[in-house]
Write a protein that holds these residues in place. Structure first.
Motif, short mmCIF file in Angstrom:
data_model
loop_
_atom_site.label_atom_id
_atom_site.label_comp_id
_atom_site.label_asym_id
_atom_site.label_seq_id
_atom_site.Cartn_x
_atom_site.Cartn_y
_atom_site.Cartn_z
N GLU A 85 -70.72 55.24 105.13
CA GLU A 85 -71.48 55.53 106.35
C GLU A 85 -72.20 54.28 106.84
N TYR A 86 -72.79 53.53 105.91
CA TYR A 86 -73.54 52.32 106.28
C TYR A 86 -72.62 51.28 106.90
N ALA A 87 -71.44 51.10 106.32
CA ALA A 87 -70.51 50.07 106.81
C ALA A 87 -69.89 50.45 108.14
N GLY A 88 -69.58 51.75 108.32
CA GLY A 88 -68.93 52.17 109.55
C GLY A 88 -67.66 51.38 109.80
N ASP A 89 -67.54 50.82 111.01
CA ASP A 89 -66.37 50.01 111.36
C ASP A 89 -66.66 48.51 111.27
N SER A 90 -67.78 48.14 110.62
CA SER A 90 -68.13 46.73 110.50
C SER A 90 -67.13 45.98 109.64
N LEU A 91 -66.96 44.71 109.91
CA LEU A 91 -66.18 43.85 109.03
C LEU A 91 -66.92 43.70 107.71
N VAL A 92 -66.22 43.89 106.60
CA VAL A 92 -66.79 43.72 105.26
C VAL A 92 -66.16 42.49 104.64
N VAL A 93 -66.98 41.48 104.35
CA VAL A 93 -66.53 40.26 103.70
C VAL A 93 -66.84 40.41 102.21
N ASP A 94 -65.82 40.66 101.42
CA ASP A 94 -66.02 41.06 100.03
C ASP A 94 -65.92 39.86 99.10
N CYS A 95 -67.07 39.40 98.65
CA CYS A 95 -67.15 38.26 97.73
C CYS A 95 -67.43 38.70 96.30
N ARG A 96 -67.22 39.98 95.99
CA ARG A 96 -67.54 40.50 94.66
C ARG A 96 -66.48 40.10 93.63
N SER A 97 -66.88 40.07 92.38
CA SER A 97 -65.94 39.97 91.27
C SER A 97 -65.32 41.34 91.06
N SER A 98 -64.21 41.38 90.31
CA SER A 98 -63.48 42.64 90.14
C SER A 98 -64.32 43.71 89.46
N THR A 99 -65.21 43.32 88.54
CA THR A 99 -66.06 44.29 87.84
C THR A 99 -66.92 45.07 88.83
N TYR A 100 -67.47 44.38 89.81
CA TYR A 100 -68.36 45.01 90.78
C TYR A 100 -67.59 45.64 91.94
N ALA A 101 -66.40 45.10 92.22
CA ALA A 101 -65.58 45.71 93.28
C ALA A 101 -65.16 47.12 92.91
N LEU A 160 -78.17 43.70 82.82
CA LEU A 160 -77.24 44.82 82.75
C LEU A 160 -76.01 44.47 83.57
N SER A 161 -74.83 44.75 83.01
CA SER A 161 -73.57 44.50 83.69
C SER A 161 -72.92 45.81 84.10
N MET A 162 -72.14 45.77 85.17
CA MET A 162 -71.43 46.95 85.66
C MET A 162 -70.37 47.42 84.66
N SER A 163 -69.99 46.57 83.71
CA SER A 163 -68.97 46.95 82.73
C SER A 163 -69.55 47.73 81.55
N VAL A 164 -70.88 47.85 81.48
CA VAL A 164 -71.55 48.51 80.34
C VAL A 164 -71.35 50.02 80.40
N TRP A 165 -71.24 50.63 79.23
CA TRP A 165 -71.16 52.08 79.07
C TRP A 165 -72.47 52.56 78.46
N LEU A 166 -73.18 53.43 79.17
CA LEU A 166 -74.42 54.01 78.67
C LEU A 166 -74.20 55.49 78.40
N PRO A 167 -74.81 56.03 77.35
CA PRO A 167 -74.56 57.44 76.99
C PRO A 167 -74.84 58.41 78.14
N GLU A 168 -75.86 58.15 78.93
CA GLU A 168 -76.25 59.09 80.00
C GLU A 168 -75.38 58.97 81.24
N THR A 169 -74.67 57.86 81.38
CA THR A 169 -73.93 57.60 82.62
C THR A 169 -72.43 57.39 82.42
#
Length: 254
Positions: free
Chosen positions: A154-170, A128-137
């Motif tokens: 909330e989980y991240a707070g003030d932590s440094l976030v190193v973002d290695c995601r592709s644009s679809t998931y970002a 399953l890809s983040m780019s998919v369109w499902l009828p329920e979602t």
């Protein structure tokens, strides 16, 4: 420090193991949206146009069928199920125990099915890809953004976030730009920069491995992340603009 990774398109199915237990996944507040996507995925995968809906070819029909029985499939830690160029370069299995523990704490994988996962969370292989369109979602990136923003902020707070995601998931979560550095990889030849997907994935995996292995205090700011990256690469840091975070650019000789 949090390291955000995209999932791999391909997954390595566990040959044996426990079946899915949603209570063992990070972020228990996502139980309801996860159940909704799991059900929607099973229904879409059993339909006559499943391959078209999921945007895959006939060679992946067996993986699509597995989507219909995920609750009975064996599970393994996410770092073993996700595979491919980035995950090979990160090389979790070859990390020493201390670095593996750091990875289990620091790495989050964004997922079209689960929303966000810890690196050691036990999951079955799925398609399953983040780019998919499902009828329920609707489009999954938009669906998950509604559910991930509060818990992950909330989980991240003030932590440094190193973002290695592709644009679809970002698109599924936008961390605080003042505490986030998106990792870009360029090959440079004759003074011209070019993005090459294979090298970008591989180098992001190498950066994650370097951050997990290096001694001393982990980077806590984008500037400290730049210094850590410069231990191995030519790198630059571009300041944030609006909702766009810092940009950590790794420059490879072409």
């Amino acid at each position: 420090m949090l390291i955000l990774l995209p999932p791999s398109e391909g997954k390595t199915a566990a040959p044996s193991g426990p079946v899915l237990d949603p209570s063992r996944l990070h972020f228990p507040m996502l139980a309801e949206p996860r159940a909704l996507v799991l059900k929607a995925l099973a229904e879409a995968s059993s339909s006559g146009d499943a391959l078209s809906v999921l945007g895959v070819g006939a060679t992946l029909a067996a993986e699509v069928h597995r989507n219909t029985v995920l609750d009975s499939q064996p599970c393994a830690p996410a770092h073993r199920v996700y595979s491919g160029v980035l995950y090979d370069a990160l090389g979790y299995a070859s990390l020493p125990a201390q670095a593996q523990g750091r990875a289990d704490d620091a790495v989050l994988v964004m997922s079209a099915l689960w929303g966000a996962l810890g690196f050691a969370d036990p999951i079955p292989a799925y398609r399953l890809s983040m780019s998919v369109w499902l009828p329920e979602t609707g489009r999954l990136a938009s669906f998950w953004k509604q559910h991930l923003t509060g818990p992950l902020n909330e989980y991240a707070g003030d932590s440094l976030v190193v973002d290695c995601r592709s644009s679809t998931y970002a698109a599924a979560w936008t961390p605080d730009p003042q505490h986030t550095a998106a990792v870009n990889v360029f090959t440079v030849r004759d003074g011209k920069r070019k993005v090459v997907s294979h090298f970008a994935k591989h180098t992001r995996g190498e950066l994650a491995r370097h951050l997990l292995l290096r001694g001393g205090a982990e980077p806590a700011t984008p500037q400290e992340l730049l210094a850590a990256a410069q231990e191995k690469w030519e790198a630059e840091l571009v300041a944030p603009a609006g909702r766009k975070p810092y940009q950590l650019n790794l420059l490879l000789a072409g």
